[in-house]
Design a protein around this motif. Structure first.
Motif, PDB file in Angstrom:
ATOM      1  N   ILE A   1       0.847  -1.169  -0.059  1.00  0.00           N
ATOM      2  CA  ILE A   1      -0.003  -0.010   0.025  1.00  0.00           C
ATOM      3  C   ILE A   1       0.765   1.178   0.057  1.00  0.00           C
ATOM      4  CG2 ILE A   1      -1.551   1.294   1.256  1.00  0.00           C
ATOM      5  CD1 ILE A   1      -2.601  -1.287   2.518  1.00  0.00           C
TER       6      ILE A   1
ATOM      7  N   SER B   1      -3.494  -5.573  -5.289  1.00  0.00           N
ATOM      8  CA  SER B   1      -3.946  -4.092  -4.785  1.00  0.00           C
ATOM      9  C   SER B   1      -5.150  -4.126  -3.874  1.00  0.00           C
ATOM     10  CB  SER B   1      -3.952  -2.967  -5.885  1.00  0.00           C
ATOM     11  OG  SER B   1      -2.792  -2.876  -6.605  1.00  0.00           O
TER      12      SER B   1
ATOM     13  N   ALA C   1      -2.092  -0.442  -9.188  1.00  0.00           N
ATOM     14  CA  ALA C   1      -2.139  -1.808  -9.404  1.00  0.00           C
ATOM     15  C   ALA C   1      -0.680  -2.233 -10.181  1.00  0.00           C
ATOM     16  CB  ALA C   1      -3.324  -2.392 -10.325  1.00  0.00           C
TER      17      ALA C   1
ATOM     18  N   PHE D   1       2.899   1.251  -3.669  1.00  0.00           N
ATOM     19  CA  PHE D   1       2.323   1.716  -4.816  1.00  0.00           C
ATOM     20  C   PHE D   1       1.270   2.643  -4.732  1.00  0.00           C
ATOM     21  CE2 PHE D   1       3.007  -3.160  -5.225  1.00  0.00           C
ATOM     22  CZ  PHE D   1       4.318  -3.074  -5.841  1.00  0.00           C
TER      23      PHE D   1
ATOM     24  N   MET E   1      -6.338   1.047  -6.862  1.00  0.00           N
ATOM     25  CA  MET E   1      -6.016   0.203  -8.179  1.00  0.00           C
ATOM     26  C   MET E   1      -5.359   1.068  -9.103  1.00  0.00           C
ATOM     27  SD  MET E   1      -8.604  -2.652  -8.935  1.00  0.00           S
ATOM     28  CE  MET E   1     -10.002  -1.931  -9.279  1.00  0.00           C
TER      29      MET E   1
END
Length: 399
Positions: free
Chosen positions: A56, A341, A331, A59, A328
């Motif tokens: 988390i 994700s 992702a 990304f 996302m």
């Protein structure tokens, strides 16, 4: 000879093999062997739970920091349309799922119930994540937004941005070299355990129907998107769809929005999208527009909730969908990237990230991932047609 290079087995075939092996192991091998396999699967699950907050943080922070840089109003319009499309697709999918699924999803089919005969591992290892999921999400948003804003205003340099970029690359490396390759082991252990408890065939008798509903929803989503794009741009939606076929088929084969970008750019050109817009919108939407993935995840989550007689209503699902619409964005561009994700946010609907239900969702999603990706990239081109029309109107007004 060089021509005879070893071909790697794709993730979807490996997962299908893992499911079959898990069923065979659970059906024919002794309990001690099954418990050994379940122990390995549980250890992987523990490691996955440990890595999730880092995923988390890496990304989502990187996704927000990158997303906010660039072409001002044009970026805002494209991101807004992409987010709206993703949320509408997910909400519509839920309304269809909650209407159809109760007719064939039996409430007595339960996944992961300890009292339903599932085996326990020989041992477990405590591996506590340094951050919980909520803290990781808040920190990721705070860092992403601040890095983006402060870099743009020249309040800070690029050191922190590049640091997050490299941290994201490290986590991406872990994902591609450890988590994705070991997913089949995780899925195999889960299906072996479900087979021992006598649940597997009851569950599979439901999930193939879910799969068919998801496919139909993908195609309907594409029809609606191109119909809307055609109406806005004054173009024939059937011709737009016909021009999209190469991009759709490429996405089916690659399972990657990023790998489909070159072909999708050619599709956009055939649809009359100018170079400035297609070169901007197609790569951007490959990362932020996830309508097909959202349809798949929403339907799979709804099915699992109904199987376990858990609450499945708009109050539970809509916040989940709205959160995923943002999460996302980050992702990773690999098969199963969207579901990985989404995994940290399963507790929002009552599904534990290390539960058998989560394992089942991952398996179900990845077996349909190529169709979701194809729907995603097709929608990208529909958006490019709309943004191109807006851009041309803006240019005309300026002149």
């Amino acid at each position: 000879m060089e021509e005879k290079k070893k071909r790697k087995i794709g993730l979807v075939p490996r997962l299908i093999i893992a499911i079959i092996v898990g069923i065979l192991v659970g059906s024919f091998l002794p309990v001690w062997f099954n418990r050994g396999l379940i122990t390995l699967s549980t250890l992987f699950s523990t490691f996955l739970k440990f890595v999730i907050p880092f995923m988390i943080l890496a990304f989502v922070t990187m996704g927000i920091a990158d997303l906010s840089q660039g072409a001002g109003k044009l970026l805002g319009i494209t991101a807004g349309i992409s987010y709206g499309s993703t949320i509408i697709a997910g909400t519509a999918a839920f309304l269809v799922a909650i209407t159809l699924f109760p007719h064939f999803v039996a409430g007595s089919v339960s996944v992961g119930d300890a009292e339903a005969g599932m085996l326990s591992p020989y041992f477990t290892i405590e591996l506590t994540p340094p951050l919980d999921v909520t803290a990781a999400v808040v920190l990721a948003f705070m860092l992403g937004l601040c890095i983006s804003s402060m870099r743009e205003k020249k309040e800070i340099g690029s050191a922190l941005y590049h640091g997050v970029q490299e941290f994201s690359a490290v986590i991406n490396k872990v994902l591609h070299t450890v988590i994705i390759p070991l997913l089949p082991l995780y899925i195999c252990g889960t299906f072996a355990n479900m087979t021992v408890s006598g649940q597997t065939f009851r569950i599979l008798s439901v999930l193939w129907k879910v799969f068919l509903v998801v496919l139909v929803l993908h195609w309907l989503c594409m029809l609606v998107q191109f119909a809307a794009a055609g109406a806005v741009a004054g173009k024939n939606p059937l011709q737009l769809l016909k021009n999209q076929i190469p991009g759709y088929l490429t996405a089916l084969g690659t399972q990657s929005s990023a790998a489909t970008i070159p072909v999708n750019l050619e599709c956009a050109e055939k649809n009359g999208v100018c170079a400035q817009i297609r070169n901007f919108v197609i790569p951007l939407c490959a990362n932020i527009h996830m309508c097909g993935s959202m349809i798949t995840i929403t339907c799979c989550v709804t099915a699992v909730l109904l199987m376990n007689q858990m609450p499945a209503n708009l109050g539970v699902i809509v916040p989940f969908i709205m959160t995923l619409g943002i999460a996302m964005v980050a992702a990773p561009g690999a098969p199963g990237g969207a579901i990985m994700s989404a995994l940290p946010f399963f507790p929002m609907v009552g599904i534990g990230t290390d539960s058998a239900m989560a394992s089942l969702l991952i398996a179900l999603y990845i077996t349909q991932d190529s169709f979701g990706t194809a729907c995603n990239v097709s929608g990208d081109n529909a958006i490019s047609v709309v943004v191109d029309k807006i851009y041309r109107k803006f240019i005309e007004k300026k002149e």
